[in-house]
Design a protein around this motif. Structure first.
Motif, PDB file in Angstrom:
ATOM      1  N   GLU A  26       0.844  -1.202   0.000  1.00  0.00           N
ATOM      2  CA  GLU A  26       0.000   0.000   0.000  1.00  0.00           C
ATOM      3  C   GLU A  26       0.876   1.247   0.000  1.00  0.00           C
ATOM      4  OE1 GLU A  26      -2.066  -3.032   2.755  1.00  0.00           O
ATOM      5  OE2 GLU A  26      -0.054  -2.210   2.511  1.00  0.00           O
ATOM      6  N   LEU A  27       0.428   2.250  -0.778  1.00  0.00           N
ATOM      7  CA  LEU A  27       1.122   3.526  -0.878  1.00  0.00           C
ATOM      8  C   LEU A  27       0.101   4.646  -0.752  1.00  0.00           C
ATOM      9  CD1 LEU A  27       3.166   2.599  -4.077  1.00  0.00           C
ATOM     10  CD2 LEU A  27       4.072   2.667  -1.753  1.00  0.00           C
ATOM     11  N   GLY A  28       0.541   5.793  -0.254  1.00  0.00           N
ATOM     12  CA  GLY A  28      -0.302   6.976  -0.357  1.00  0.00           C
ATOM     13  C   GLY A  28      -0.981   7.447   0.908  1.00  0.00           C
ATOM     14  N   GLY A  29      -0.778   6.762   2.014  1.00  0.00           N
ATOM     15  CA  GLY A  29      -1.395   7.230   3.254  1.00  0.00           C
ATOM     16  C   GLY A  29      -0.760   8.512   3.742  1.00  0.00           C
ATOM     17  N   GLY A  30      -1.386   9.106   4.761  1.00  0.00           N
ATOM     18  CA  GLY A  30      -0.832  10.324   5.328  1.00  0.00           C
ATOM     19  C   GLY A  30      -1.855  11.054   6.162  1.00  0.00           C
TER      20      GLY A  30
END
Length: 131
Positions: free
Chosen positions: A6-10
């Motif tokens: 998973e990529l893109g959290g914040g």
């Protein structure tokens, strides 16, 4: 073995948008990918799922109208576009995948998402919605 990342959290303010990406090592070994989320003190909630290669999808009532799920087979990725984010969307977001039997796939696409239906899991990415 299929690997998911998973990529893109914040961290984002309420009302803003984020796009999560689930990168898949081999799309040919799965027919379904789902997004689950887990907030502190709660179990995992299945919020979206997509039939790989067919575009059929499911979105939970809690995110319908705000989130969309899509696939880019050329990039071997599935995306969760999250708009109009709320504080209650704060959670650890996981993607999960499997090659499901047709009857289970049908159940997933009409909203029955069980964690144990999915064989492959990513490590999770955190999303924090706060002002």
């Amino acid at each position: 073995q299929v690997q998911l990342a998973e990529l893109g959290g914040g961290k984002v303010q309420p009302g803003r948008s984020l796009r999560l990406e689930c990168a898949v090592s081999d799309l040919s070994q799965i027919n379904c990918l789902a997004w689950f989320r887990q907030s502190p003190g709660n179990g995992r909630e299945g919020i979206a799922a997509i039939h790989i290669g067919r575009g059929l999808s499911f979105l939970a009532d809690s995110v319908k109208g705000r989130f969309t799920i899509s696939e880019d087979s050329a990039k071997k990725s599935v995306y969760l576009q999250m708009n109009s984010l709320k504080s209650e969307d704060t959670a650890l977001y996981y993607c999960a995948a499997a090659k499901l039997p047709q009857e289970v796939l049908f159940e997933v696409l009409v909203g029955t998402l069980y964690e144990n239906s999915f064989q492959f899991w990513g490590q999770g990415t955190p999303v924090a919605v706060s002002s």
